[in-house]
Design an enzyme around this catalytic site. Structure first.
Site, PDB file in Angstrom:
ATOM      1  N   ASP A   1       0.807  -1.219   0.000  1.00  0.00           N
ATOM      2  CA  ASP A   1       0.000   0.000   0.000  1.00  0.00           C
ATOM      3  C   ASP A   1       0.848   1.280   0.000  1.00  0.00           C
ATOM      4  OD1 ASP A   1      -2.309   1.533   0.117  1.00  0.00           O
ATOM      5  OD2 ASP A   1      -2.358   1.556   2.295  1.00  0.00           O
TER       6      ASP A   1
ATOM      7  N   LEU B   1      -3.836  -5.955   1.933  1.00  0.00           N
ATOM      8  CA  LEU B   1      -3.326  -6.571   0.713  1.00  0.00           C
ATOM      9  C   LEU B   1      -1.859  -6.192   0.542  1.00  0.00           C
ATOM     10  CD1 LEU B   1      -6.289  -5.883  -1.734  1.00  0.00           C
ATOM     11  CD2 LEU B   1      -5.562  -8.106  -0.858  1.00  0.00           C
TER      12      LEU B   1
ATOM     13  N   SER C   1     -12.597   8.480   5.613  1.00  0.00           N
ATOM     14  CA  SER C   1     -11.177   8.113   5.726  1.00  0.00           C
ATOM     15  C   SER C   1     -10.297   9.176   5.062  1.00  0.00           C
ATOM     16  CB  SER C   1     -10.925   6.753   5.073  1.00  0.00           C
ATOM     17  OG  SER C   1     -11.472   5.726   5.853  1.00  0.00           O
TER      18      SER C   1
ATOM     19  N   ASP D   1     -14.994   2.546   9.198  1.00  0.00           N
ATOM     20  CA  ASP D   1     -15.292   1.142   8.882  1.00  0.00           C
ATOM     21  C   ASP D   1     -16.759   0.922   8.515  1.00  0.00           C
ATOM     22  OD1 ASP D   1     -12.736   0.123   9.275  1.00  0.00           O
ATOM     23  OD2 ASP D   1     -13.038  -0.218  11.413  1.00  0.00           O
TER      24      ASP D   1
END
Length: 312
Positions: A134, A169, A217, A243
């Site tokens: 990321d 990821l 975010s 979230d």
């Protein structure tokens, strides 16, 4: 008889499992032709807001061979961060995204990827490759889908049937030819629109399309200016990340607690009450978030977010 590329795939997946990754998918390093017009349209709509870096390295985002000389394979990896228990989330409690409960994932996972690459070199021989978490122009969700790990949900996040979406990821891009996995072509979201309906700032503007400049975010982490008054009262007490679109997703009922001690919240974080947040000092900030991704906002940015959510 098993081909070398198939043996490499088996070795890579075994190594991924031993290092604690929940999923490992393999794809051929190639130009992401289908993503090029989508990325261009997204940027042209200015959905990236003040994240100018998203418009940089356009070609590299679409072609991993421009990131690693001679790249032949993209290895996509999933690392779980779903907590066993949440921090208080009552109507008056200030909230941070679950991924930021513990230590900064960039460092935790990057260390694993370095070991991963070293182990592969020891087992196979000299490999040229780079690890990404990321922090580089890699379209990680698209590569994970291309390697069969999951599909892109309406909230643009990668979803899996066995553990939802509360995971990080990461990628290894290497110059070794490895047998690829079939891509995920089915979308298991169906007609569900819970994430779209639940987003308080209407940041999900299309199926899998996010106007990041409206996302909580983005506001609480990426935006360096003052928070816009027009969004006052919509943050739901989220002071770092958000979230909401994941919490309402039906697939996240399959989330399982992570097994990474470094992602556990510090005792100081668990003990913070509303008044403690309001009176947060530099000393407490450094004590509670010693190696945390929350440090990205610095104390000044976090206090701006706290004040915005606490004002009448």
């Amino acid at each position: 008889m098993q081909l070398p590329s198939q043996r490499y795939a088996a070795l890579i997946k075994k190594q991924a499992q031993e290092l604690g990754f929940a999923y490992c998918g393999i794809a051929k390093a190639d130009f992401l032709e289908e993503e090029a017009p989508k990325l261009e349209a997204w940027l042209n709509q200015n959905y990236h807001g003040q994240m100018a870096y998203m418009a940089n390295h356009f070609d590299k985002r679409l072609d991993p061979r421009l990131l690693v000389d001679g790249a032949k394979t993209v290895i996509s990896l999933v690392y779980n961060y779903y907590p066993e228990s949440r921090l208080p989330e009552g109507p008056e409690d200030l909230k941070i995204a679950k991924y930021a409960y513990g230590q900064d994932y960039h460092h935790v996972i990057k260390d694993k990827l370095k070991l991963f690459l070293e182990n592969l070199k020891a087992a196979i021989g000299e490999i040229n490759g780079r690890a990404f978490v990321d922090s580089a122009p890699v379209m990680e969700r698209q590569w994970a889908q291309k390697s069969g790990i999951g599909w892109l949900g309406k909230n643009s996040l990668l979803l899996t049937r066995n553990m939802g979406s509360f995971f990080f990821l990461a990628e290894l891009i290497i110059d070794l030819e490895v047998a690829p996995d079939p891509p995920m072509v089915k979308d298991f979201c169906g007609t569900c629109t819970r994430c779209i309906d639940a987003c308080p700032t209407d940041a999900i503007v299309g199926d899998g399309v996010i106007d990041a400049s409206r996302c909580i975010s983005y506001f609480t982490i990426e935006l360096k200016d003052s928070l816009p008054d027009s969004f006052k009262g919509t943050f739901g007490n989220w002071i770092f990340g958000c979230d909401i679109c994941q919490d309402v997703c039906p697939w996240n009922r399959f989330s399982k607690p992570h097994q990474e001690p470094k992602f556990l919240p510090s005792e100081g974080l668990k003990e913070l009450k509303l008044q403690d947040w309001l009176e947060l000092t530099e000393e407490t900030f450094n004590k509670v978030f010693p190696k945390s991704a929350v440090k990205r906002t610095k104390l000044k940015g976090l206090k701006r977010n706290i004040d915005f959510c606490s004002e009448d």
